[in-house]
Write a protein that holds these residues in place. Structure first.
Motif, PDB file in Angstrom:
ATOM      1  N   UNK A  54       0.815  -1.219   0.000  1.00  0.00           N
ATOM      2  CA  UNK A  54       0.000   0.000   0.000  1.00  0.00           C
ATOM      3  C   UNK A  54       0.845   1.263   0.000  1.00  0.00           C
ATOM      4  N   UNK A  55       2.049   1.176  -0.531  1.00  0.00           N
ATOM      5  CA  UNK A  55       2.931   2.348  -0.477  1.00  0.00           C
ATOM      6  C   UNK A  55       2.390   3.524  -1.282  1.00  0.00           C
ATOM      7  N   UNK A  56       1.429   3.258  -2.198  1.00  0.00           N
ATOM      8  CA  UNK A  56       0.835   4.377  -2.937  1.00  0.00           C
ATOM      9  C   UNK A  56       0.080   5.325  -2.020  1.00  0.00           C
ATOM     10  N   UNK A  57      -0.281   4.851  -0.818  1.00  0.00           N
ATOM     11  CA  UNK A  57      -1.018   5.715   0.104  1.00  0.00           C
ATOM     12  C   UNK A  57      -0.137   6.771   0.762  1.00  0.00           C
ATOM     13  N   UNK A  58       1.152   6.769   0.454  1.00  0.00           N
ATOM     14  CA  UNK A  58       1.965   7.939   0.822  1.00  0.00           C
ATOM     15  C   UNK A  58       1.364   9.197   0.200  1.00  0.00           C
ATOM     16  N   UNK A  59       0.782   9.055  -0.977  1.00  0.00           N
ATOM     17  CA  UNK A  59       0.129  10.202  -1.625  1.00  0.00           C
ATOM     18  C   UNK A  59      -1.045  10.695  -0.781  1.00  0.00           C
ATOM     19  N   UNK A  60      -1.813   9.777  -0.211  1.00  0.00           N
ATOM     20  CA  UNK A  60      -2.944  10.153   0.646  1.00  0.00           C
ATOM     21  C   UNK A  60      -2.461  10.835   1.911  1.00  0.00           C
ATOM     22  N   UNK A  91      10.135  11.333  -0.748  1.00  0.00           N
ATOM     23  CA  UNK A  91      10.321  12.680  -1.283  1.00  0.00           C
ATOM     24  C   UNK A  91       9.465  12.899  -2.532  1.00  0.00           C
ATOM     25  N   UNK A  92       9.317  11.851  -3.346  1.00  0.00           N
ATOM     26  CA  UNK A  92       8.510  11.980  -4.559  1.00  0.00           C
ATOM     27  C   UNK A  92       7.053  12.296  -4.234  1.00  0.00           C
ATOM     28  N   UNK A  93       6.573  11.818  -3.090  1.00  0.00           N
ATOM     29  CA  UNK A  93       5.194  12.081  -2.672  1.00  0.00           C
ATOM     30  C   UNK A  93       5.083  13.308  -1.768  1.00  0.00           C
ATOM     31  N   UNK A  94       6.220  13.925  -1.417  1.00  0.00           N
ATOM     32  CA  UNK A  94       6.185  15.079  -0.528  1.00  0.00           C
ATOM     33  C   UNK A  94       6.055  14.709   0.928  1.00  0.00           C
TER      34      UNK A  94
END
Length: 558
Positions: free
Chosen positions: A437-443, A490-493
């Motif tokens: 679920x690493x895409x949830x860094x964006x959330x 860093x890419x997701x802030x």
């Protein structure tokens, strides 16, 4: 009555119930509901993660840590299927949750036309992971079923519920009466005669033990449990989901591992708020001399394969209070405290062999405030935490329960952090689970969610690798190709850092907590291979390093 669309009826009924957050991913079947959230931005926040799986995990974390219903919303078919893992976890852990599930257009339901996002028997699938579900056919159904689903989710035995709403129903207009909340009824109480029989057993017991499960937490029964334990002089062994039912600082409080030392010598065992049938809990196998009392909200939780006993079917808080009133105060608190201390010392001795896991767990406990929340993922450190992490209050230690849902930790932590913005919330994961679920860094970044994410990185599915090596003397499919976690964050802030020792991890969590920051923090923790904890976790595996001492300080029974 007011002329509204089905989508308006849904959102207005959520508002009437006091819902303040909805975790959902928009889609064409939900358009006529999602648009309505524009009108209530100041009352309900629609939080949109990057995957439907995260919607249900976030609702689970929100529900279990706040006690309020966590609400998720997904499109039909693949959206519902993606959310099923979080619903299944919530069902296993008795989480108060509601799923708003889209459907295909009403004329197509059940006909196999191959409509967008159609799956066979979506209603049946949802029924398997919910305690209540319904399919709305009219805007009036939407309002009524939303009210009923929210009520059911937080009543009696808290568990997920679901309402399916086709797009044509969300768009349709009708005169709809919003429903007042259903008044919460007094939960069911065990029968008085059964309480008397149970009290008689406890009064005559030589060495009673209480086994407390997650039902104590769900029923807010911690105070009643503590009073009864002190009155009858009984150590309290807590299941994984029951941790925090009584503060770990209490002299009678013990983790599940201590059951191996205590239950073989108990003559009466009160099982309260626990199914008591999973490998970690079915310790009646090791309690051959005990008589059993089962206090649970559902009668099924007292049936075979459990040993027969006195069944108290009802609310845990009410049942414990009834027992407290019915039992006679016993002069055995000192002996119970002594027995608990011996069992605790034995646990400490066994756990001390698990290095470095214990060093990381001790660092986490020192760093996280007493009321802080730890979301415990399936990682080498996480496997040991239910045995070793002291929990001081209910709803502060969250696990995936018997589902063992790998990858649930970070998104569940996001929901917990949103529901508890004034508390320090930490989610631990391995690099394997985190990758799901690493895409949830964006959330986390988009909504500035104050979650501390600790990722233990060993470059493998470490537990699987160790078991393969031990059993087959070779391994396959366990190595991971990881990203650079700092570049990823860093890419997701997202702010990131690294902790190379337990002391560094403690310092970084403490610093983040003191800063009262708004926003997520990712802490990478490089680790190596770790020793197996399974001889302590699974009572059917090999025996612990040492035989548990007799906590009564006397020869063991023949």
């Amino acid at each position: 009555m007011t002329m509204v669309t089905g989508g308006q009826a849904l959102v207005r009924q959520l508002l009437r119930h006091g819902v303040r957050h909805v975790f959902g991913v928009p889609g064409v079947q939900l358009d006529w509901a999602v648009d309505v959230f524009n009108d209530v931005r100041d009352q309900i926040e629609l939080i949109v993660p990057r995957h439907e799986q995260a919607t249900s995990y976030m609702a689970d974390g929100y529900g279990r840590t706040t006690g309020s219903v966590g609400v998720c919303m997904v499109v039909p078919g693949p959206g519902v299927l993606n959310a099923m893992s979080g619903l299944a976890t919530g069902y296993a852990c008795s989480a108060p949750m509601m799923c708003i599930a889209g459907q295909i257009a009403s004329p197509g339901i059940g006909n196999g036309f191959g409509m967008l996002h159609e799956v066979n028997d979506q209603s049946g699938m949802l029924a398997n992971v919910t305690k209540w579900s319904g399919l709305a056919r009219t805007p009036q159904d939407v309002a009524r079923m939303t009210r009923d689903a929210l009520h059911a989710a937080e009543s009696t035995r808290t568990r997920p519920t679901a309402v399916e709403v086709p797009p044509d129903v969300l768009q349709a207009k009708a005169e709809v009466e919003l429903h007042e909340l259903i008044e919460k009824r007094t939960p069911p109480a065990p029968e008085a005669a059964a309480v008397e029989r149970a009290a008689a057993l406890l009064n005559s017991a030589r060495f009673p033990v209480i086994y407390a499960g997650g039902g104590i937490v769900a029923a807010n029964a911690s105070q009643a449990l503590t009073r009864l334990a002190e009155k009858i002089g009984a150590p309290v062994v807590m299941s994984e989901n029951g941790l925090g039912a009584i503060s770990a600082r209490h002299e009678l409080a013990l983790p599940n591992l201590a059951g191996r030392a205590l239950l073989p010598h108990a003559d009466v065992i009160l099982v309260a708020g626990s199914r008591f049938v999973t490998p970690r809990a079915l310790l009646s196998f090791n309690a051959p001399h005990a008589k059993f009392i089962y206090l649970n909200i559902e009668a099924a939780d007292a049936l075979a394969p459990r040993q027969p006993g006195v069944d108290l079917i009802g609310d845990a808080a009410i049942g414990l209070s009834q027992l407290e009133a019915a039992v006679t105060k016993q002069d055995r608190l000192r002996d119970a405290t002594s027995a608990a201390a011996k069992a605790r010392a034995w646990c400490t001795q066994q756990l001390a062999l698990l290095k470095p896991q214990m060093s990381w767990i001790e660092a986490l406990r020192r760093a996280i405030p007493e009321d802080g929340i730890l979301i415990n993922e399936l990682t080498q450190v996480g496997y040991v935490a239910p045995l070793a992490y002291p929990v001081y209050g209910p709803r502060t230690f969250i696990t995936p329960g018997y589902q063992g849902t790998l990858g649930y930790g970070m998104p569940t932590g996001l929901g917990a952090a949103i529901g508890n913005p004034d508390k320090v919330t930490v989610a631990i994961s391995g690099d394997g689970g985190f990758g799901w679920n690493l895409q949830e860094l964006a959330t986390a970044a988009k909504y500035s969610i104050p979650l501390i994410m600790v990722v233990f990185v060993d470059g493998a599915f470490g537990n699987v690798r160790r078991i393969q090596q031990e059993v087959f003397n070779r391994q396959i499919g366990t190595e991971l190709h990881n990203p650079d976690f700092h570049k990823l964050a860093d890419a997701f802030g997202v702010t990131s850092t690294r902790a190379n020792s337990p002391a560094e991890l403690e310092a970084k969590i403490r610093e983040a907590g003191r800063a009262q920051r708004r926003g997520p923090l990712l802490i990478e923790v490089p680790v190596g291979e770790m020793p197996s904890p399974w001889h302590l976790i699974n009572p059917y595996s090999k025996q612990p390093a040492d035989t548990p001492p007799n906590p009564l300080g006397e020869p063991a029974r023949p």
